[in-house]
Motif scaffolding. Structure first.
Motif, PDB file in Angstrom:
ATOM      1  N   GLY A   7       0.797  -1.222   0.000  1.00 34.11           N
ATOM      2  CA  GLY A   7       0.000   0.000   0.000  1.00 34.11           C
ATOM      3  C   GLY A   7       0.827   1.268   0.000  1.00 34.11           C
ATOM      4  N   SER A  21      -6.168   4.794  -5.567  1.00 33.97           N
ATOM      5  CA  SER A  21      -6.505   3.455  -5.076  1.00 33.97           C
ATOM      6  C   SER A  21      -7.945   3.154  -5.441  1.00 33.97           C
ATOM      7  N   ASP A  56       0.551   7.598  -1.351  1.00 28.77           N
ATOM      8  CA  ASP A  56       0.180   6.193  -1.519  1.00 28.77           C
ATOM      9  C   ASP A  56      -0.499   5.648  -0.259  1.00 28.77           C
ATOM     10  N   ALA A  57       0.123   5.888   0.889  1.00 30.17           N
ATOM     11  CA  ALA A  57      -0.458   5.383   2.149  1.00 30.17           C
ATOM     12  C   ALA A  57      -1.838   5.999   2.387  1.00 30.17           C
ATOM     13  N   SER A 110      -3.955   7.138   0.113  1.00 27.93           N
ATOM     14  CA  SER A 110      -4.980   6.697  -0.841  1.00 27.93           C
ATOM     15  C   SER A 110      -5.588   5.374  -0.378  1.00 27.93           C
ATOM     16  N   THR A 111      -4.757   4.481   0.095  1.00 29.74           N
ATOM     17  CA  THR A 111      -5.255   3.203   0.615  1.00 29.74           C
ATOM     18  C   THR A 111      -6.120   3.449   1.854  1.00 29.74           C
TER      19      THR A 111
END
Ligand code: ADP
Ligand code: MG
Ligand code: MG
Length: 317
Positions: A147, A216, A260-261, A263-264
């Motif tokens: 993730g 995501s 990224d973190a 969006s998850t």
């Protein structure tokens, strides 16, 4: 700065981290920069992969602890920070549950409820701790960076481009985009945000420069059993694929790792929690959310830069 044109473009497509990736740089050293960036992606793939028996992550997962590299330590730290801030919506100790569902091997199956409950006992970011470079995993916890690793990777690609003097570039890691500078003509990059419906459809176009644009969605990896679709973003509280009211989350942030973190995390949290997180956080980022009923929610910082055929609602701080 010297003038760089479309003609100074160098592009390359590769497959790494189980993802089709495309790298583009402009300038005299574009080819060298892209080549160096590809080597870096391959190095990071080996370092972060749970499939690599030599990686820090695998050693920690097998032995309960490991002395890890600077970069592994950094990703663990970043992950734990986002876990704390999202009340565990983001949790790298989800790995045993991913394995149970078969997402790690592609031998997909819906787990037995009791088996899932047993496995869920091992899942908590509080089981992972880091002292300097010593990573300790309690209670048989195991981690994976699925993730967060691609966001870190896209940020590293941009750093390498800069080291080669590149001022215009972009990388797309399976829908996770990061841009460097503007296009060569000085206008913003135009990033199409993928639609959960797939194909050539998109939610809209975002004009952006020098930002990670990371999306995501449950459509990226999934399987079907008895007519039900099961996707790869798991709610750590239930062990099941998250079933929030969001079908797509895009985070726009200069820091790819955070994007990224987050969006998850937002995908798991759903609209209401995501909205209140955005309103209250000290982190600096923008969002584009799509709900199940096809409403887009976009933060005010980028609302002017987004064109879409959907109904767009603006989120304010
Ligand atoms: P993608 O990698 O498809 O772009 P994400 O960034 O949302 O999508 O990451 C999904 C991956 O993250 C999963 O394949 C899994 O490895 C891991 N993961 C799944 N659920 C969670 C979660 N709640 N917290 C942290 N990581 C997760
Ligand atoms: Mg993604
Ligand atoms: Mg993510």
């Amino acid at each position: 700065s010297e003038s760089v044109s479309e003609n100074d473009k160098y592009s390359s497509d590769i497959f790494a981290m189980d993802t089709y990736m495309s790298l583009t740089a402009y300038g005299a050293k574009a080819e060298d920069a892209v080549t160096a960036a590809i080597h870096e992606i391959q190095r990071l793939d080996a370092m972060f992969s749970v499939g690599n028996t030599d990686s820090d992550v695998t050693t920690a997962n097998m032995q309960g602890s490991a002395t890890v590299s600077d970069e592994t330590a950094y990703l663990v730290e970043q992950s734990l920070e986002i876990s704390r801030k999202t009340d565990g919506a983001f949790d790298i100790t989800i790995y045993p549950v991913m394995e149970l569902w078969g997402f790690t091997t592609k031998n997909y199956k819906v787990p037995q409820a009791d088996e899932l409950q047993e496995t869920l006992k091992r899942v908590s970011y509080e089981n992972a701790s880091l002292k300097a470079h010593e990573l300790v995993l309690k209670n048989n916890a195991q981690i994976d960076f699925g993730g967060i690793a691609k966001g870190y990777t896209s940020s590293r690609v941009m750093q390498i481009f800069k080291e080669y003097g590149i001022e215009h570039g972009m990388v797309n890691l399976g829908g996770n985009v990061q841009t460097l500078g503007t296009k060569t003509d000085g206008t913003a990059w135009r990033v199409a945000i993928q639609s959960p419906q797939g194909g050539n459809q998109y939610l809209g176009i975002l004009e952006t420069s020098d930002q990670a644009v990371i999306t995501s969605g449950g459509y990226e990896r999934y399987f079907e059993e008895n007519g039900v679709t099961y996707h790869h973003i798991i709610d750590p509280k239930t062990g099941y694929p998250s079933d929030s009211d969001l079908t797509s989350v895009t985070i726009v942030c200069a820091d790819g790792t955070k994007a990224d973190a987050l969006s998850t995390s937002f995908f798991v949290m759903g609209l209401q929690k995501a909205e209140s997180f955005y309103e209250n956080t000290d982190l600096d980022f923008d969002v584009i959310l799509l709900t199940k009923d096809n409403q887009i929610y976009i933060s005010e910082g980028i609302a002017q830069n987004f064109t879409s055929d959907y109904t767009v609602n603006v989120l304010k701080k």
